[in-house]
Design an enzyme around this catalytic site. Structure first.
Site, PDB file in Angstrom:
ATOM      1  N   HIS A  32       0.838  -1.217   0.000  1.00  0.00           N
ATOM      2  CA  HIS A  32       0.000   0.000   0.000  1.00  0.00           C
ATOM      3  C   HIS A  32       0.863   1.253   0.000  1.00  0.00           C
ATOM      4  O   HIS A  32       2.051   1.196   0.312  1.00  0.00           O
ATOM      5  CB  HIS A  32      -0.893   0.009   1.240  1.00  0.00           C
TER       6      HIS A  32
ATOM      7  N   HIS B  42       7.938   8.945   9.145  1.00  0.00           N
ATOM      8  CA  HIS B  42       6.777   9.245   8.295  1.00  0.00           C
ATOM      9  C   HIS B  42       6.672  10.756   8.062  1.00  0.00           C
ATOM     10  O   HIS B  42       6.457  11.199   6.927  1.00  0.00           O
ATOM     11  CB  HIS B  42       5.477   8.759   8.954  1.00  0.00           C
TER      12      HIS B  42
ATOM     13  N   HIS C 257      -2.024  10.766   5.775  1.00  0.00           N
ATOM     14  CA  HIS C 257      -1.932   9.704   6.789  1.00  0.00           C
ATOM     15  C   HIS C 257      -1.549  10.287   8.157  1.00  0.00           C
ATOM     16  O   HIS C 257      -2.061   9.876   9.192  1.00  0.00           O
ATOM     17  CB  HIS C 257      -0.883   8.686   6.332  1.00  0.00           C
TER      18      HIS C 257
ATOM     19  N   ASP D  76       1.270   5.278   1.497  1.00  0.00           N
ATOM     20  CA  ASP D  76       0.863   6.275   2.485  1.00  0.00           C
ATOM     21  C   ASP D  76       0.844   7.618   1.774  1.00  0.00           C
ATOM     22  O   ASP D  76       1.824   7.996   1.116  1.00  0.00           O
ATOM     23  CB  ASP D  76       1.901   6.397   3.611  1.00  0.00           C
TER      24      ASP D  76
END
Ligand SMILES: [Zn+2]
Length: 213
Positions: A51, A163, A57, A53
């Site tokens: 998947h 992230h 997110h 991000d």
């Protein structure tokens, strides 16, 4: 030219990140039960199996998955092999292994063996990218970072620094790859996340393929 499917299947057998919904695929309509067609009902989180991000997110109001640029999702990528005993991809590793002018980088680590060995339980000690390494990738001009387990970030990281370092600069994160059969080198990446327009736009499962150049 050879194609490599680097996608992890969506199945009830596929491990999911702790706290995320389980993957459940049911028969909604079924020929065997007398319905006029087979129709499956899909139930899973946006961050299941392979998947992407999107910035949304972790950043409220940031870019959503359906608006991610296809120009970034498709194009030349470098597969970098990370030694099997390496559990942390740090800044020094990035400096010495990611070629200049690389736009897309996929890290092949020991994590790919988790898929090969069909480990159903989530593995908490997966190899991850340190936040300084993420910032270095941004500095090098990388626009997409791929990893071969369900998160780019150390398990139980509290501040999500890796992230945030990537998503705040609109770098696409591609997680849950299986790079078992792929040798390090340069390929064309084709990564097409589902165009999910509802929800929070945080991410979507993707079919990811590498094509030999
Ligand atoms: Zn993630």
């Amino acid at each position: 030219m050879r194609l490599y499917d680097i996608t992890v299947p969506l199945s009830a057998q596929t491990p999911t990140y702790p706290g995320d919904p389980p993957i459940e695929i049911h028969e909604w309509r079924s020929l065997a039960k007398g319905d006029t067609a087979n129709v499956s009902l899909l139930h899973f989180g946006a961050h299941s199996a392979t998947h992407v991000d999107a910035p949304a997110h972790f950043i409220e109001g940031a870019a959503r998955v359906e608006s991610l640029p296809l120009e970034v999702l498709i194009g030349e990528a470098q597969v970098v092999e990370v030694p099997f005993d390496c559990e942390v991809i740090d800044e020094a590793f990035v400096v010495s292994n990611v070629s200049p002018k690389t736009t897309r980088v996929l890290f092949k680590t020991r994590n790919s063996s988790f898929w090969r060995d069909k480990l159903k339980d989530f593995q908490t000690h997966f190899t991850h990218v340190e936040s300084n390494a993420a910032r270095k990738l941004v500095e090098l001009g990388v626009k997409l970072v791929g990893v071969d387990y369900l998160s780019v970030e150390k398990f139980h990281s509290e501040n999500h620094a890796t992230h945030l370092a990537l998503l705040s600069k609109e770098v696409v994160i591609l997680e849950g790859l299986n790079l078992t059969d792929v040798s390090p080198g340069r390929y064309e990446l084709i990564c097409l996340p589902l165009k999910i327009a509802d929800g929070s736009g945080d991410g979507a499962p993707a079919r990811a393929v590498l094509r030999e150049l």
